[in-house]
Write a protein that holds these residues in place. Structure first.
Motif, short mmCIF file in Angstrom:
data_model
loop_
_atom_site.label_atom_id
_atom_site.label_comp_id
_atom_site.label_asym_id
_atom_site.label_seq_id
_atom_site.Cartn_x
_atom_site.Cartn_y
_atom_site.Cartn_z
N MET A 141 0.62 37.07 24.03
CA MET A 141 1.50 36.32 24.94
C MET A 141 2.32 35.29 24.16
O MET A 141 3.52 35.10 24.41
CB MET A 141 0.66 35.60 26.02
CG MET A 141 -0.12 36.52 26.95
SD MET A 141 0.90 37.68 27.87
CE MET A 141 0.54 39.21 27.00
N GLN A 142 1.66 34.61 23.21
CA GLN A 142 2.38 33.64 22.40
C GLN A 142 3.46 34.32 21.55
O GLN A 142 4.56 33.79 21.37
CB GLN A 142 1.41 32.91 21.47
CG GLN A 142 0.50 31.92 22.17
CD GLN A 142 -0.30 31.09 21.18
OE1 GLN A 142 -0.01 31.09 19.98
NE2 GLN A 142 -1.30 30.37 21.67
N ALA A 143 3.13 35.51 21.04
CA ALA A 143 4.10 36.23 20.22
C ALA A 143 5.33 36.59 21.04
O ALA A 143 6.47 36.52 20.54
CB ALA A 143 3.45 37.49 19.65
N PHE A 144 5.11 36.99 22.31
CA PHE A 144 6.24 37.30 23.18
C PHE A 144 7.14 36.06 23.31
O PHE A 144 8.36 36.15 23.19
CB PHE A 144 5.76 37.77 24.56
CG PHE A 144 6.87 38.20 25.46
CD1 PHE A 144 7.26 39.52 25.53
CD2 PHE A 144 7.55 37.26 26.25
CE1 PHE A 144 8.31 39.92 26.36
CE2 PHE A 144 8.59 37.64 27.08
CZ PHE A 144 8.97 38.98 27.14
N ASP A 145 6.52 34.90 23.58
CA ASP A 145 7.29 33.67 23.74
C ASP A 145 8.03 33.32 22.44
O ASP A 145 9.17 32.82 22.47
CB ASP A 145 6.36 32.51 24.12
CG ASP A 145 5.83 32.66 25.54
OD1 ASP A 145 6.46 33.39 26.34
OD2 ASP A 145 4.76 32.08 25.84
N ARG A 146 7.39 33.57 21.30
CA ARG A 146 8.01 33.23 20.02
C ARG A 146 9.29 34.06 19.80
O ARG A 146 10.30 33.56 19.29
CB ARG A 146 7.01 33.47 18.88
CG ARG A 146 7.56 33.21 17.49
CD ARG A 146 6.49 33.45 16.44
NE ARG A 146 5.43 32.48 16.55
CZ ARG A 146 5.45 31.27 15.98
NH1 ARG A 146 6.50 30.91 15.25
NH2 ARG A 146 4.45 30.44 16.12
N PHE A 147 9.24 35.36 20.19
CA PHE A 147 10.40 36.24 19.98
C PHE A 147 11.44 36.10 21.10
O PHE A 147 12.57 36.55 20.95
CB PHE A 147 9.95 37.70 19.87
CG PHE A 147 9.33 38.04 18.54
CD1 PHE A 147 10.12 38.13 17.40
CD2 PHE A 147 7.97 38.23 18.42
CE1 PHE A 147 9.56 38.44 16.17
CE2 PHE A 147 7.40 38.54 17.20
CZ PHE A 147 8.19 38.63 16.06
#
Length: 661
Positions: free
Chosen positions: A156-162
């Motif tokens: 989920m954090q990776a989605f927000d980062r991208f």
């Protein structure tokens, strides 16, 4: 996994322990990981990773592994939750049975997934588990749940980062990067190849957060999806289920949303080219199978160091194979003996020459029914006893020698074609010395029923008449028949087994029988001329018949007096006898090996074990004979922890450069 014998395990521990303190022996972490488990063999190995991984067995945190710690770690490897136990020990740096936030950050911060896509430690997820002041510790049950959810939070954090513009979507390339870095255990090779393709088929030029969630939920619940499919198909795995039928079944079984169903059917279309329909075949292509991460499945892919096993293991292995071959050979011979008798009588029947007589048999079927009419059903089994005495050891020698030579010629787990041919030829040659005497006695008894006058023929009378040297009459023809027969047969059998194997590599009993039977047809038919000559040389001539001098004389006279077709007499009976006989023999031999499943550290028969379709093994070391009990799964368990929980640690030291270089 059964634990090892304590005395044997201690002997192995003492072999690798290099440190002695106060009269006690200890292993260093290098002794344990590098020398014993054969992991991290590179000279440029990452020292920090070595210390972390080696620390899983060092429960006293003194930098050394004692005998009790070594023995206790073997017990952990044998547990059903060994993956979680090993992960817990990896994070428990302080060896106090509790996991703190500092330990989680220290270990997870070194993983490849964190380095590629950094984790945000200031998130609400971390505070919920460790408290707002991050001073709470997790016990083992709490840690297992935390570890399972850590990957989800990281994704989920990776989605927000991208999602740079904060529009609730990421690029297709970013989507693939996140899935391959953080959620690789959910991806089969097929799904990995089609991560972007399935998005495009659904009109996604970018990946929305909703699609991202649905995609992950679908892959995580594929076993549930299979149950829904079986409900909709009434248990018929070949039935094509429509999307509407699937969604109706999903409402009855569990919660699969229409969007998840859309993704499923688009993936299925890419896998099977059937639009709007799905079968179990497509679902298997999509299901990653969590069991592929289990240690016992990963361990099955490891290479065994065969040349390091004790020599007596190989002796015991061949004795074991021989005993199973005796049983298998007896079963195969009994099943087809009547056909063998018909074949022998047809081959012995001379149609022209110095002694012209009325043909007793018009063909193989005529011979079969005349034997029953004149000699009874028992006549079909005339000579069976010496056949059983000989055929058991004969087939045992052949099967054992073939397996032995194949093992000697095996390279990188595979036997080359040349090696298969040589192994089969050696198997055929090895049996002749033992079986030729029994073969000639059997043949004399089989044709004795044709003679109604004179003394009764028995095995003892045949042996007395022939003497020792006479028992090896026709041996050259036997070599000429059996060497090419076995070369053709065993090579064809090995390749047919691979052809009939399922996707997981396993070969069913029916396909074993089919492979053995089909392989026998070319082997038996192509070697019939040598078998005809052998039979003519070994059978006692009838009154008035001129005996053959030798193999060359037999070939010349048969061709001159009866023509080329005489060399193929009894060929149908030989094929119908040899094919099912070897089919039954090999089926029995392999099923006995599967049933008893005795492990001598050697190779298993092709197709004897199921292998998960999607097992990803990376840089696994070979298995040493010293890896006993739970330690057979050690390297595989470490690999499973890396894959299942995303805890891959750097293997090599970082490359540093000096300022002037």
């Amino acid at each position: 996994m059964k634990p090892s014998d304590s005395a044997q395990l201690k002997e192995i521990f003492m072999k690798y322990a290099s440190v002695e303190k106060e009269g006690q022996k200890y292993m260093t972490k290098e002794d344990f990981i590098v020398k014993y488990l054969l992991m991290m063999q590179s000279e440029n190995r990452n020292v920090n990773t070595l210390n972390l991984v080696g620390g899983v067995a060092d429960t006293s945190c003194d930098g050394l592994i004692s005998w009790p710690e070594f023995q206790a770690f073997e017990s952990i490897l044998s547990l059903p939750d060994s993956l979680f136990q090993l992960a817990f020990n990896l994070f428990d740096v302080n060896c106090n049975g509790q996991i703190t936030f500092r330990e989680v950050k220290e270990i997870f911060g070194q993983t490849e997934s964190h380095r590629h896509i950094p984790f945000n430690w200031e998130c609400t997820f971390i505070k919920r588990h460790f408290g707002k002041n991050l001073d709470k510790s997790l016990n083992y049950p709490e840690f297992t749940q935390f570890l399972q959810e850590l990957q989800v939070e990281h994704a989920m954090q990776a989605f927000d980062r991208f999602d740079v513009r904060k529009e609730g979507s990421i690029s297709l390339l970013a989507f693939r990067d996140v899935m391959e870095t953080i959620r690789p255990h959910l991806l089969t090779d097929f799904v990995k190849e089609n991560l972007i393709g399935v998005s495009k088929t659904m009109g996604q030029q970018t990946v929305s957060f909703t699609f991202f969630l649905a995609f992950n939920n679908l892959l995580k619940n594929m076993e549930l999806v299979k149950r829904i499919y079986q409900t909709a198909s009434n248990g018929n795995d070949a039935k094509e289920v429509t999307k509407e039928e699937f969604i109706v079944a999903a409402q009855r079984v569990s919660r699969i949303t229409p969007m998840e169903a859309d993704i499923l059917f688009n993936l299925a279309m890419l896998a099977g080219k059937r639009k709007g329909r799905v079968t179990m075949e497509e679902l298997d292509e999509i299901t990653a199978m969590e069991e592929g991460s289990m240690p016992y499945n990963i361990a099955a892919q490891q290479e065994v160091i065969q040349n390091q096993r004790p020599f007596y293991y190989a002796i015991f292995e061949n004795m074991y194979r021989f005993s199973l071959g005796v049983i298998a050979g007896g079963c195969g011979a009994t099943a087809v003996y009547p056909i063998d008798l018909v074949k022998t009588r047809m081959q012995n029947q001379r149609s022209t020459g110095h002694h012209i007589q009325e043909l007793m048999y018009r063909n193989s079927f005529d011979c079969f029914f005349k034997v029953i009419r004149h000699e009874g059903t028992v006549g079909l089994y005339r000579g069976l006893i010496p056949q059983l005495i000989g055929v058991g050891p004969e087939k045992a020698i052949k099967l054992t020698m073939n397996d032995l030579v194949r093992d000697l010629l095996r390279r990188d787990g595979e036997v080359p074609l040349f090696g298969e041919i040589v192994a089969g030829g050696c198997a055929g040659a090895s049996q002749v010395v033992f079986t030729n005497p029994l073969e000639i006695v059997k043949i004399r008894l089989q044709v004795a029923g044709e003679i109604t006058t004179g003394p009764k023929v028995s095995a003892i009378s045949v042996i007395k008449e022939l003497g020792f040297s006479g028992l090896y009459k026709g041996a050259r023809a036997c070599f000429l028949r059996d060497i090419p027969f076995s070369s053709i047969y065993f090579t064809a059998y090995a390749h047919l087994k691979k052809y009939f194997a399922k996707e997981d590599g396993h070969v069913s009993s029916a396909n074993l029988l089919l492979a053995g039977t089909l392989a026998g047809a070319p082997a038996a038919s192509l070697t019939t001329p040598a078998d005809v000559v052998k039979t003519r040389l070994q059978v006692k001539p009838k009154p008035g018949e001129l005996p053959y001098k030798n193999m060359r004389d037999c070939f010349k006279r048969v061709y001159a007096e009866e023509g080329f077709t005489a060399f193929w007499k009894g060929a149908p009976a030989r094929v119908f006898r040899s094919s099912p006989q070897f089919g039954v023999t090999l089926l029995t031999y392999e099923l006995l090996q599967r049933f008893f499943d005795v492990d001598f550290g050697g190779s298993k028969p092709i197709g004897s074990q199921h292998t998960p379709k999607f097992v990803h093994v990376s840089d696994l070391p070979p298995v040493s004979p010293d890896h006993v009990g739970g330690y057979k799964l050690a390297a595989a368990t470490f690999a499973g922890v890396e894959r299942k929980f995303g805890l891959a640690l750097p293997r090599f030291q970082p490359i540093t450069t000096s300022g002037g270089s």
